[in-house]
Design a protein around this motif. Structure first.
Motif, PDB file in Angstrom:
ATOM      1  N   ARG A 456     -33.668 -17.907 -34.009  1.00 26.76           N
ATOM      2  CA  ARG A 456     -32.732 -17.617 -35.094  1.00 26.76           C
ATOM      3  C   ARG A 456     -31.590 -16.732 -34.599  1.00 26.76           C
ATOM      4  N   GLU A 457     -31.896 -15.793 -33.724  1.00 24.91           N
ATOM      5  CA  GLU A 457     -30.869 -14.923 -33.153  1.00 24.91           C
ATOM      6  C   GLU A 457     -29.840 -15.743 -32.382  1.00 24.91           C
ATOM      7  N   LEU A 458     -30.308 -16.643 -31.515  1.00 28.59           N
ATOM      8  CA  LEU A 458     -29.402 -17.469 -30.726  1.00 28.59           C
ATOM      9  C   LEU A 458     -28.655 -18.467 -31.610  1.00 28.59           C
ATOM     10  N   ASN A 459     -29.319 -18.941 -32.641  1.00 32.66           N
ATOM     11  CA  ASN A 459     -28.673 -19.864 -33.581  1.00 32.66           C
ATOM     12  C   ASN A 459     -27.458 -19.195 -34.239  1.00 32.66           C
ATOM     13  N   VAL A 460     -27.629 -17.955 -34.666  1.00 36.27           N
ATOM     14  CA  VAL A 460     -26.515 -17.222 -35.274  1.00 36.27           C
ATOM     15  C   VAL A 460     -25.395 -16.998 -34.269  1.00 36.27           C
ATOM     16  N   ALA A 461     -25.759 -16.608 -33.041  1.00 39.52           N
ATOM     17  CA  ALA A 461     -24.758 -16.354 -32.016  1.00 39.52           C
ATOM     18  C   ALA A 461     -23.930 -17.597 -31.712  1.00 39.52           C
ATOM     19  N   LEU A 462     -24.600 -18.750 -31.639  1.00 44.15           N
ATOM     20  CA  LEU A 462     -23.881 -19.997 -31.357  1.00 44.15           C
ATOM     21  C   LEU A 462     -23.003 -20.399 -32.531  1.00 44.15           C
ATOM     22  N   THR A 463     -23.450 -20.114 -33.741  1.00 40.64           N
ATOM     23  CA  THR A 463     -22.680 -20.492 -34.923  1.00 40.64           C
ATOM     24  C   THR A 463     -21.414 -19.656 -35.032  1.00 40.64           C
ATOM     25  N   ILE A 464     -21.532 -18.362 -34.692  1.00 43.43           N
ATOM     26  CA  ILE A 464     -20.348 -17.478 -34.727  1.00 43.43           C
ATOM     27  C   ILE A 464     -19.318 -17.930 -33.722  1.00 43.43           C
ATOM     28  N   LYS A 465     -19.764 -18.344 -32.542  1.00 42.23           N
ATOM     29  CA  LYS A 465     -18.829 -18.817 -31.510  1.00 42.23           C
ATOM     30  C   LYS A 465     -18.061 -20.040 -31.991  1.00 42.23           C
TER      31      LYS A 465
END
Length: 465
Positions: A456-465
């Motif tokens: 979930r952490e990486l999912n959010v990071a990729l979505t922000i990018k």
């Protein structure tokens, strides 16, 4: 020699104690791999320095696939008894070719195979062979199927090969694994030999299509591959129904049960493998859910004499041949000189027994349902399939992302690069997804919780990018 082994022993404790907390992969440590290369040394180096370098680089750069946070590829860990027995196998360095080369290795293998048969509830008449992997277990099983098929056509494929024969008919569902295709490829049938009958995009078996195809063969012998544990979601072919088809049409039924065969250990999942005792052959991996070191697979046969017929070696004056009391398992599989890979299997079964391995499977079933519940509760995750066994197939569905397949590909790559936990992507029913599997004896609920947190952490990071 004792000093060198002492170095390994000294390194073992801190490495093993770190498995529960260390990252699965330390990307920075991979730079150390360069120190292992260069030209072949002309004079060599001090063995102690060589082993020190190997341990230093390996302990830092090795993928901790035997740790509790490796959820990729359906990979098990190594129980303490199995690891100690594997060290013993290296120490004794037995050639498990035959009784004459090592009576000890032969006896341990005989017992280990019988215990595996018993573990899965198969009749006492069954036998088998220990091999290097599930791919070679499929190869061994389908090699026996090939010899059976040739005999039905009046040919001896072990002596004369496939020349002049028609192509062997092989059918399966869409769950058929690449290792079964590779086995057919190596046996000379070709990886395209399998005709797939699937009733949906996930690959579930089309029994009506199979029946029509077998009817159209007009009584010609054929091979059916049933899949116990599909790798994307852990689903099963209807083995009992396929056994019925095999009996009706006179087919050879092979069950690819690389990890799914272990469903037989739990009352909660044993229905998934109902009918396996009606198969002609079964392939499985011990280095998955049995939690022994690589390389360790096994093939189990309803008529074990077929192993010798298919894999017996041509005569050599100095080697024991078929029927010789000094012969052994080299005449029952593809390998001649063979490591004593039976020792870890024997040790883990002797140390923890049927009940211990059943408890491990039960615990993994609970952890898998825990993971599924976490996925279902997360608004940015979507489960794509039921969870019958030890795999949870799901994908990230962040708001505002139109190309979910590309996003999940990037998420899978980010997960592997991050290294704290490990799971790769697949394509399930046309959708890119993650498919973590839980079969390691060390894995706990905390490891599962961390996995979902990292995703979930990486999912959010990729979505922000």
């Amino acid at each position: 020699m004792s000093d060198l082994l002492g170095q390994v022993y000294a390194a073992a404790r801190p490495y093993l104690e770190s498995l529960s907390t260390r990252p699965v992969q330390d990307g920075a440590a991979l730079e150390l791999l360069e120190s292992l290369g260069g030209p072949l040394p002309a004079e060599g180096s001090d063995p102690g320095e060589v082993i020190e370098r190997l341990l230093r680089v390996g302990a830092a750069a090795a993928t901790t696939s035997s740790g509790p946070r490796f959820f990729h590829f359906v990979t098990g860990g190594v129980t303490p008894a199995a690891l100690a027995a594997d060290w013993t196998a290296a120490l004794l360095d037995q050639n498990a070719f035959s009784k004459i080369s090592s009576p000890f290795a032969h006896e341990v293998e005989t017992v280990a195979l019988d215990w595996l048969r018993s573990l899965f509830g198969l009749p006492t008449s069954w036998g088998g062979a220990l091999v290097a992997s599930a791919t070679f277990a499929n190869f061994t099983s389908l090699g026996c199927a090939t010899h059976w098929w040739g005999a039905r056509l009046g040919a001896d494929t072990a002596a004369d090969g496939l020349s002049g024969l028609p192509r062997m008919p092989v059918i399966s569902s869409g769950y058929v694994h690449a290792s079964a295709r590779k086995a057919l490829q190596m046996l000379g049938h070709g990886r395209t030999a399998v005709t797939v009958f699937a009733r949906d995009g996930a690959g579930r078996a089309d029994l009506d299509g199979m029946r029509a195809h077998l009817t159209g063969l007009g009584g010609a012998p054929a091979v059916i591959i049933a899949n116990a544990g599909e790798v994307n979601a852990g689903d099963f072919d209807p083995i009992a129904a396929l056994a019925g088809l095999a009996e009706e049409f006179g087919c050879w039924l092979h069950v690819d049960g690389a990890f799914g065969l272990f469903a037989a250990l739990s009352p909660r999942t044993e229905h998934l493998v109902e009918g396996i005792e009606r198969a002609d052959s079964i392939a499985a991996d011990a280095h998955k859910w049995l939690n022994v070191p690589y390389e360790s697979g096994f093939a189990l046969l309803r008529e074990p004499a077929r192993l010798g017929a298919a894999f017996g070696m041509p005569g050599a004056a100095y080697l024991p041949g078929p029927g010789d009391p000094a012969s052994g398992y080299a005449l029952l599989g593809s390998e001649s000189s063979r490591r004593a890979r039976s020792l870890p299997i024997w040790a883990t079964l002797a140390a923890y027994g049927r009940d211990g391995h059943r408890e491990m499977v039960e615990r993994h079933l609970d952890l898998t349902q825990h993971l599924a519940a976490l996925v279902d509760a997360a608004p940015d995750l979507e489960r794509l399939a039921d969870v019958p066994l030890c795999i949870v197939c799901f994908r990230a569905v962040p708001p505002g992302v139109s190309d979910l397949d590309e996003h999940n590909r990037r998420l899978g790559a980010a997960l592997l690069a991050d290294g704290r936990v490990y799971a790769g992507t697949t394509v399930y029913d046309g959708r890119v997804a993650l498919r973590p599997a839980i079969v390691n004896w060390r894995t706990t609920a905390a490891d599962v919780d961390l996995f979902v947190e990292v995703v979930r952490e990486l999912n959010v990071a990729l979505t922000i990018k």
